[in-house]
Design a protein around this motif. Sequence first.
Motif, PDB file in Angstrom:
ATOM      1  N   ARG A 109       0.883  -1.033   0.069  1.00 16.89           N
ATOM      2  CA  ARG A 109      -0.022   0.042  -0.025  1.00 16.89           C
ATOM      3  C   ARG A 109       0.860   1.343  -0.058  1.00 16.89           C
ATOM      4  O   ARG A 109       0.357   2.464  -0.363  1.00 16.89           O
ATOM      5  N   ALA A 110       1.976   1.235   0.503  1.00 12.24           N
ATOM      6  CA  ALA A 110       2.920   2.312   0.719  1.00 12.24           C
ATOM      7  C   ALA A 110       4.465   1.908   0.945  1.00 12.24           C
ATOM      8  O   ALA A 110       4.811   0.916   1.505  1.00 12.24           O
ATOM      9  N   LEU A 111       5.406   2.834   0.653  1.00 12.42           N
ATOM     10  CA  LEU A 111       6.859   2.538   0.715  1.00 12.42           C
ATOM     11  C   LEU A 111       7.358   3.979   1.191  1.00 12.42           C
ATOM     12  O   LEU A 111       6.988   5.058   0.739  1.00 12.42           O
ATOM     13  N   ASP A 112       8.422   3.602   2.187  1.00 11.26           N
ATOM     14  CA  ASP A 112       9.237   4.827   2.707  1.00 11.26           C
ATOM     15  C   ASP A 112      10.632   4.202   2.618  1.00 11.26           C
ATOM     16  O   ASP A 112      10.808   2.941   2.929  1.00 11.26           O
ATOM     17  N   THR A 113      11.877   5.141   2.537  1.00 13.42           N
ATOM     18  CA  THR A 113      13.325   4.690   2.626  1.00 13.42           C
ATOM     19  C   THR A 113      13.895   5.558   3.670  1.00 13.42           C
ATOM     20  O   THR A 113      13.848   6.683   3.410  1.00 13.42           O
ATOM     21  N   ARG A 114      14.812   4.883   4.036  1.00 15.63           N
ATOM     22  CA  ARG A 114      15.835   5.651   5.085  1.00 15.63           C
ATOM     23  C   ARG A 114      17.062   5.755   4.460  1.00 15.63           C
ATOM     24  O   ARG A 114      18.113   5.816   5.400  1.00 15.63           O
ATOM     25  N   GLY A 115      16.989   5.361   3.220  1.00 15.54           N
ATOM     26  CA  GLY A 115      18.519   5.066   2.661  1.00 15.54           C
ATOM     27  C   GLY A 115      19.304   3.814   2.805  1.00 15.54           C
ATOM     28  O   GLY A 115      18.741   2.892   3.490  1.00 15.54           O
ATOM     29  N   GLU A 116      20.277   3.617   2.004  1.00 19.92           N
ATOM     30  CA  GLU A 116      21.092   2.436   2.168  1.00 19.92           C
ATOM     31  C   GLU A 116      20.163   1.019   1.849  1.00 19.92           C
ATOM     32  O   GLU A 116      20.288   0.226   2.618  1.00 19.92           O
ATOM     33  N   ASP A 117      18.959   1.199   0.989  1.00 19.73           N
ATOM     34  CA  ASP A 117      18.229   0.047   0.588  1.00 19.73           C
ATOM     35  C   ASP A 117      17.406  -0.528   1.705  1.00 19.73           C
ATOM     36  O   ASP A 117      17.010  -1.742   1.903  1.00 19.73           O
ATOM     37  N   ARG A 118      17.471   0.327   3.011  1.00 23.33           N
ATOM     38  CA  ARG A 118      16.270  -0.066   3.921  1.00 23.33           C
ATOM     39  C   ARG A 118      14.875   0.809   3.620  1.00 23.33           C
ATOM     40  O   ARG A 118      14.833   1.926   3.385  1.00 23.33           O
ATOM     41  N   SER A 128      -3.908  -4.522   7.593  1.00 22.65           N
ATOM     42  CA  SER A 128      -3.028  -3.707   7.386  1.00 22.65           C
ATOM     43  C   SER A 128      -1.826  -3.656   8.610  1.00 22.65           C
ATOM     44  O   SER A 128      -2.206  -3.499   9.554  1.00 22.65           O
ATOM     45  N   GLU A 129      -0.595  -3.493   8.025  1.00 19.06           N
ATOM     46  CA  GLU A 129       0.638  -3.550   8.966  1.00 19.06           C
ATOM     47  C   GLU A 129       1.578  -2.957   8.280  1.00 19.06           C
ATOM     48  O   GLU A 129       1.854  -2.460   7.218  1.00 19.06           O
ATOM     49  N   HIS A 130       2.465  -2.354   9.172  1.00 21.46           N
ATOM     50  CA  HIS A 130       3.536  -1.577   9.027  1.00 21.46           C
ATOM     51  C   HIS A 130       4.914  -2.443   9.219  1.00 21.46           C
ATOM     52  O   HIS A 130       5.135  -3.159  10.211  1.00 21.46           O
ATOM     53  N   VAL A 131       5.845  -2.703   8.144  1.00 16.60           N
ATOM     54  CA  VAL A 131       6.847  -3.670   8.293  1.00 16.60           C
ATOM     55  C   VAL A 131       7.930  -2.911   7.880  1.00 16.60           C
ATOM     56  O   VAL A 131       8.130  -1.964   7.086  1.00 16.60           O
ATOM     57  N   VAL A 170       6.545  -3.681  12.612  1.00 14.84           N
ATOM     58  CA  VAL A 170       6.633  -2.572  13.468  1.00 14.84           C
ATOM     59  C   VAL A 170       5.316  -2.326  13.913  1.00 14.84           C
ATOM     60  O   VAL A 170       5.354  -2.043  15.308  1.00 14.84           O
ATOM     61  N   HIS A 171       4.119  -2.207  13.592  1.00 16.41           N
ATOM     62  CA  HIS A 171       2.982  -2.096  13.851  1.00 16.41           C
ATOM     63  C   HIS A 171       1.835  -2.778  13.209  1.00 16.41           C
ATOM     64  O   HIS A 171       2.018  -2.847  12.136  1.00 16.41           O
ATOM     65  N   HIS A 172       1.017  -3.135  13.981  1.00 21.48           N
ATOM     66  CA  HIS A 172      -0.448  -3.619  13.430  1.00 21.48           C
ATOM     67  C   HIS A 172      -1.452  -2.846  13.573  1.00 21.48           C
ATOM     68  O   HIS A 172      -1.601  -2.331  14.671  1.00 21.48           O
ATOM     69  N   PHE A 173      -2.210  -2.710  12.562  1.00 17.72           N
ATOM     70  CA  PHE A 173      -3.522  -1.507  12.826  1.00 17.72           C
ATOM     71  C   PHE A 173      -4.689  -1.982  13.181  1.00 17.72           C
ATOM     72  O   PHE A 173      -5.932  -1.267  13.056  1.00 17.72           O
ATOM     73  N   GLY A 174      -5.061  -3.437  13.597  1.00 17.94           N
ATOM     74  CA  GLY A 174      -6.198  -3.704  14.139  1.00 17.94           C
ATOM     75  C   GLY A 174      -7.261  -3.623  13.037  1.00 17.94           C
ATOM     76  O   GLY A 174      -7.178  -4.290  11.881  1.00 17.94           O
ATOM     77  N   ALA A 175      -8.387  -2.998  13.611  1.00 19.69           N
ATOM     78  CA  ALA A 175      -9.391  -2.824  12.728  1.00 19.69           C
ATOM     79  C   ALA A 175      -9.347  -1.666  11.556  1.00 19.69           C
ATOM     80  O   ALA A 175     -10.217  -1.505  10.612  1.00 19.69           O
ATOM     81  N   ILE A 176      -8.465  -1.098  11.702  1.00 19.01           N
ATOM     82  CA  ILE A 176      -8.076   0.126  10.726  1.00 19.01           C
ATOM     83  C   ILE A 176      -7.350  -0.457   9.412  1.00 19.01           C
ATOM     84  O   ILE A 176      -6.489  -0.778   9.568  1.00 19.01           O
TER      85      ILE A 176
END
Length: 369
Positions: free
Chosen positions: A274-283, A312-315, A331-337
């Motif tokens: 659903r989405a991506l973000d990078t902190r550099g160095e292919d992370r 939905s989850e943040h990994v 990192v985070h599970h959004f439950g019913a969201i």
Amino acid sequence: MRVGEHRRGPASPHQRACVKLPTVHETDLHLDPNEASDLSRVLSPAALQANGWDRAMLTVLDEACAEDALALLVHTAGCPLDEGWEARRVHAEPNTGKGKTEDAEACAVRDGYAYILGSQFGKKAGPLSARRSWIARIREDDLVTKDARLEIARLRFGLHRAVNDALRDIDLLPLGPLARERYIDATIAIGEEEGKRWAGRVLPTDQPINLEAAEFRADGSLVVGLRYPVTAEGHPLLVEITNPDGLFEDEAPRPGRVWWLEDVGEPHAPAGFRALDTRGEDRFDAIIGDLDAANKSATVLEDHPQGGKAASEHVRFQLSDAAGAVTTERVHHFGAIRRVEGVAIDHEGDSHYVIDEEGHVALRTLVIE
């Protein structure tokens, strides 16, 4: 307000008594239209300071054409994270095809430019739409000017072709009969009957692609995250495009490597990006979730009802130069969201999410104590 969970590994009884759960702050963004996707950190330190902000993020509105799809989410310097947010619409003048693009779904930043991509998909009942097949870019610091210029490259299913070529040897969730009829067969027929310039780029053996995430690797190649298709085992897919800047010089997209998240999704609950973000160095940080929204007559779910089950989850994960399976950290599970549409990690390590909710768009900030 506290939602979901955060994995830190085993903790002693004393630690469990002291460690706080993540705190989530919510802000109504008051955006119209109310369909926001993805997040990217933007603006140079000088531009932030000049405007009195300490954070700025770009999101895109998928119900508008590309030049009207940009919005900045800015935070007043010195305010706590649960205060001081403002949403600002950005109007940009397109270099071509004014009003002829739609369905912005992903954004990413590199070398002072913000890049925006269409979904490359179609409406829920098909067919695929050339108006959704595009990439655009704009100078980051022009996002706060009155004469912003948006450079648009209309791809006319070029990215569809490149991604399908890259996935040729990957075992995918089979294309259902309705998706084949409504997306592939119908699009081919339109191209042939109307003599479209893109005729021949969609083939009978193709899968429709629904692109909802994009980021840049350390070497400058672009990786696109697919909400659909997924692997036969239900894992979300990343496809590399090696010449992103060449697309603005009318080059055909060149596919590179393919990766999938091997511990995300399963056959009875397949999951897509659903989405991506990078902190550099292919992370990378990613939001993963269902293949389409339930109760909206989505063709994908008519063929594959299990595609509406994934939460939905943040990994987090790191890519290597070797294509193939990638492991993740949750990192985070959004439950019913369920309608979590974007993620961005700020300079202090806090996670920001854009979430579509009934009648409005919310920004939520996850603070890990």
